[in-house]
Design a protein around this motif. Sequence first.
Motif, PDB file in Angstrom:
ATOM      1  N   ALA A  13     -12.572   4.420  27.912  1.00 51.02           N
ATOM      2  CA  ALA A  13     -12.712   5.660  28.672  1.00 51.02           C
ATOM      3  C   ALA A  13     -11.501   5.916  29.561  1.00 51.02           C
ATOM      4  O   ALA A  13     -11.015   7.051  29.667  1.00 51.02           O
ATOM      5  CB  ALA A  13     -13.985   5.619  29.515  1.00 51.02           C
ATOM      6  N   ARG A  14     -10.983   4.859  30.196  1.00 52.03           N
ATOM      7  CA  ARG A  14      -9.825   5.026  31.084  1.00 52.03           C
ATOM      8  C   ARG A  14      -8.589   5.437  30.302  1.00 52.03           C
ATOM      9  O   ARG A  14      -7.822   6.286  30.749  1.00 52.03           O
ATOM     10  CB  ARG A  14      -9.574   3.727  31.841  1.00 52.03           C
ATOM     11  CG  ARG A  14      -8.363   3.779  32.771  1.00 52.03           C
ATOM     12  CD  ARG A  14      -8.443   4.834  33.879  1.00 52.03           C
ATOM     13  NE  ARG A  14      -9.398   4.503  34.896  1.00 52.03           N
ATOM     14  CZ  ARG A  14      -9.115   3.832  35.998  1.00 52.03           C
ATOM     15  NH1 ARG A  14      -7.884   3.428  36.233  1.00 52.03           N
ATOM     16  NH2 ARG A  14     -10.070   3.561  36.854  1.00 52.03           N
ATOM     17  N   ILE A  15      -8.389   4.857  29.137  1.00 56.47           N
ATOM     18  CA  ILE A  15      -7.247   5.235  28.313  1.00 56.47           C
ATOM     19  C   ILE A  15      -7.370   6.693  27.898  1.00 56.47           C
ATOM     20  O   ILE A  15      -6.402   7.449  27.967  1.00 56.47           O
ATOM     21  CB  ILE A  15      -7.100   4.297  27.093  1.00 56.47           C
ATOM     22  CG1 ILE A  15      -6.656   2.905  27.556  1.00 56.47           C
ATOM     23  CG2 ILE A  15      -6.107   4.871  26.087  1.00 56.47           C
ATOM     24  CD1 ILE A  15      -6.679   1.850  26.471  1.00 56.47           C
ATOM     25  N   GLN A  16      -8.559   7.091  27.487  1.00 56.87           N
ATOM     26  CA  GLN A  16      -8.761   8.487  27.089  1.00 56.87           C
ATOM     27  C   GLN A  16      -8.480   9.427  28.255  1.00 56.87           C
ATOM     28  O   GLN A  16      -7.883  10.488  28.074  1.00 56.87           O
ATOM     29  CB  GLN A  16     -10.188   8.678  26.590  1.00 56.87           C
ATOM     30  CG  GLN A  16     -10.454  10.097  26.113  1.00 56.87           C
ATOM     31  CD  GLN A  16     -11.879  10.284  25.612  1.00 56.87           C
ATOM     32  OE1 GLN A  16     -12.778   9.524  25.955  1.00 56.87           O
ATOM     33  NE2 GLN A  16     -12.080  11.294  24.804  1.00 56.87           N
ATOM     34  N   SER A  21      -1.412  10.223  25.645  1.00 52.54           N
ATOM     35  CA  SER A  21      -0.590  10.030  24.441  1.00 52.54           C
ATOM     36  C   SER A  21      -1.218   9.035  23.470  1.00 52.54           C
ATOM     37  O   SER A  21      -0.876   9.024  22.291  1.00 52.54           O
ATOM     38  CB  SER A  21       0.823   9.595  24.823  1.00 52.54           C
ATOM     39  OG  SER A  21       0.791   8.343  25.466  1.00 52.54           O
ATOM     40  N   ILE A  22      -2.149   8.209  23.930  1.00 53.38           N
ATOM     41  CA  ILE A  22      -2.837   7.258  23.047  1.00 53.38           C
ATOM     42  C   ILE A  22      -3.901   8.019  22.256  1.00 53.38           C
ATOM     43  O   ILE A  22      -4.774   8.660  22.817  1.00 53.38           O
ATOM     44  CB  ILE A  22      -3.506   6.122  23.849  1.00 53.38           C
ATOM     45  CG1 ILE A  22      -2.501   5.409  24.756  1.00 53.38           C
ATOM     46  CG2 ILE A  22      -4.217   5.143  22.913  1.00 53.38           C
ATOM     47  CD1 ILE A  22      -1.400   4.690  24.048  1.00 53.38           C
ATOM     48  N   LYS A  23      -3.815   7.937  20.944  1.00 53.67           N
ATOM     49  CA  LYS A  23      -4.696   8.713  20.061  1.00 53.67           C
ATOM     50  C   LYS A  23      -5.856   7.909  19.483  1.00 53.67           C
ATOM     51  O   LYS A  23      -6.775   8.474  18.895  1.00 53.67           O
ATOM     52  CB  LYS A  23      -3.890   9.307  18.900  1.00 53.67           C
ATOM     53  CG  LYS A  23      -2.697  10.133  19.333  1.00 53.67           C
ATOM     54  CD  LYS A  23      -3.116  11.322  20.152  1.00 53.67           C
ATOM     55  CE  LYS A  23      -1.920  12.154  20.554  1.00 53.67           C
ATOM     56  NZ  LYS A  23      -2.111  12.871  21.786  1.00 53.67           N
ATOM     57  N   TRP A  24      -5.835   6.585  19.626  1.00 53.79           N
ATOM     58  CA  TRP A  24      -6.846   5.748  18.981  1.00 53.79           C
ATOM     59  C   TRP A  24      -7.050   4.492  19.820  1.00 53.79           C
ATOM     60  O   TRP A  24      -6.081   3.829  20.181  1.00 53.79           O
ATOM     61  CB  TRP A  24      -6.336   5.362  17.594  1.00 53.79           C
ATOM     62  CG  TRP A  24      -7.316   4.675  16.708  1.00 53.79           C
ATOM     63  CD1 TRP A  24      -7.516   3.318  16.606  1.00 53.79           C
ATOM     64  CD2 TRP A  24      -8.214   5.269  15.779  1.00 53.79           C
ATOM     65  NE1 TRP A  24      -8.474   3.054  15.669  1.00 53.79           N
ATOM     66  CE2 TRP A  24      -8.917   4.246  15.144  1.00 53.79           C
ATOM     67  CE3 TRP A  24      -8.483   6.588  15.422  1.00 53.79           C
ATOM     68  CZ2 TRP A  24      -9.879   4.476  14.172  1.00 53.79           C
ATOM     69  CZ3 TRP A  24      -9.439   6.816  14.453  1.00 53.79           C
ATOM     70  CH2 TRP A  24     -10.120   5.772  13.836  1.00 53.79           C
ATOM     71  N   VAL A  25      -8.290   4.156  20.120  1.00 49.09           N
ATOM     72  CA  VAL A  25      -8.604   2.918  20.838  1.00 49.09           C
ATOM     73  C   VAL A  25      -9.767   2.256  20.107  1.00 49.09           C
ATOM     74  O   VAL A  25     -10.805   2.869  19.894  1.00 49.09           O
ATOM     75  CB  VAL A  25      -8.992   3.182  22.307  1.00 49.09           C
ATOM     76  CG1 VAL A  25      -9.287   1.870  23.015  1.00 49.09           C
ATOM     77  CG2 VAL A  25      -7.903   3.951  23.035  1.00 49.09           C
ATOM     78  N   GLU A  99       2.727   4.384  30.603  1.00 46.50           N
ATOM     79  CA  GLU A  99       1.528   5.206  30.764  1.00 46.50           C
ATOM     80  C   GLU A  99       0.267   4.341  30.609  1.00 46.50           C
ATOM     81  O   GLU A  99      -0.682   4.466  31.395  1.00 46.50           O
ATOM     82  CB  GLU A  99       1.541   6.332  29.733  1.00 46.50           C
ATOM     83  CG  GLU A  99       0.329   7.222  29.767  1.00 46.50           C
ATOM     84  CD  GLU A  99       0.344   8.249  28.652  1.00 46.50           C
ATOM     85  OE1 GLU A  99       0.194   9.435  28.964  1.00 46.50           O
ATOM     86  OE2 GLU A  99       0.494   7.853  27.464  1.00 46.50           O
ATOM     87  N   LEU A 100       0.277   3.469  29.633  1.00 43.33           N
ATOM     88  CA  LEU A 100      -0.853   2.582  29.387  1.00 43.33           C
ATOM     89  C   LEU A 100      -1.055   1.629  30.557  1.00 43.33           C
ATOM     90  O   LEU A 100      -2.174   1.429  31.031  1.00 43.33           O
ATOM     91  CB  LEU A 100      -0.622   1.816  28.085  1.00 43.33           C
ATOM     92  CG  LEU A 100      -1.734   0.922  27.586  1.00 43.33           C
ATOM     93  CD1 LEU A 100      -3.026   1.700  27.365  1.00 43.33           C
ATOM     94  CD2 LEU A 100      -1.293   0.227  26.298  1.00 43.33           C
ATOM     95  N   HIS A 101       0.027   1.056  31.048  1.00 44.44           N
ATOM     96  CA  HIS A 101      -0.080   0.143  32.193  1.00 44.44           C
ATOM     97  C   HIS A 101      -0.632   0.876  33.414  1.00 44.44           C
ATOM     98  O   HIS A 101      -1.529   0.367  34.093  1.00 44.44           O
ATOM     99  CB  HIS A 101       1.276  -0.473  32.522  1.00 44.44           C
ATOM    100  CG  HIS A 101       1.280  -1.194  33.831  1.00 44.44           C
ATOM    101  ND1 HIS A 101       0.551  -2.342  34.055  1.00 44.44           N
ATOM    102  CD2 HIS A 101       1.887  -0.912  35.000  1.00 44.44           C
ATOM    103  CE1 HIS A 101       0.724  -2.734  35.302  1.00 44.44           C
ATOM    104  NE2 HIS A 101       1.531  -1.883  35.892  1.00 44.44           N
ATOM    105  N   GLU A 102      -0.107   2.050  33.709  1.00 43.86           N
ATOM    106  CA  GLU A 102      -0.587   2.819  34.862  1.00 43.86           C
ATOM    107  C   GLU A 102      -2.067   3.174  34.725  1.00 43.86           C
ATOM    108  O   GLU A 102      -2.799   3.169  35.708  1.00 43.86           O
ATOM    109  CB  GLU A 102       0.244   4.083  35.044  1.00 43.86           C
ATOM    110  CG  GLU A 102       1.648   3.830  35.553  1.00 43.86           C
ATOM    111  CD  GLU A 102       1.672   3.147  36.917  1.00 43.86           C
ATOM    112  OE1 GLU A 102       0.884   3.536  37.809  1.00 43.86           O
ATOM    113  OE2 GLU A 102       2.464   2.204  37.078  1.00 43.86           O
ATOM    114  N   ALA A 103      -2.506   3.468  33.523  1.00 46.26           N
ATOM    115  CA  ALA A 103      -3.910   3.820  33.299  1.00 46.26           C
ATOM    116  C   ALA A 103      -4.834   2.645  33.580  1.00 46.26           C
ATOM    117  O   ALA A 103      -5.911   2.812  34.149  1.00 46.26           O
ATOM    118  CB  ALA A 103      -4.110   4.307  31.863  1.00 46.26           C
TER     119      ALA A 103
END
Length: 124
Positions: A13-16, A21-25, A99-103
Amino acid sequence: MAIKKEIFKAIQARIQEKAPSIKWVDKLFGQTQNISNYVMNYPAVLIEYGQFKPYSNLNGIQEGTLEIIIHLFVENYSDAHLGSRDQEYALLYFDILDELHEALNTLSGENFSTLERIGEDEDN
């Protein structure tokens, strides 16, 4: 709810929410053993659980630390060398990584404490 399930859904949920820019988790279930047979949209994240180190607290309740490995996959055939026409595109990987790290940097939940980055390993 199982704690690993709770953590997985919270990360997803946090990544979304914070890393558009992340399209798939997804959960890592061996997809990378033959990645050509696994369809996913890139950039993608696969979440893996590493070692769990349990201990009992003063109340006899078992707690512990869990290593969570976040795998970032990008599809990039551009050149990053100096003078390349596609250098900026090729280097977007670093922006996505930030971006991923900050999320995930401040993520915590009802049954888990704040995530903490303990390392980074690029495997190209």
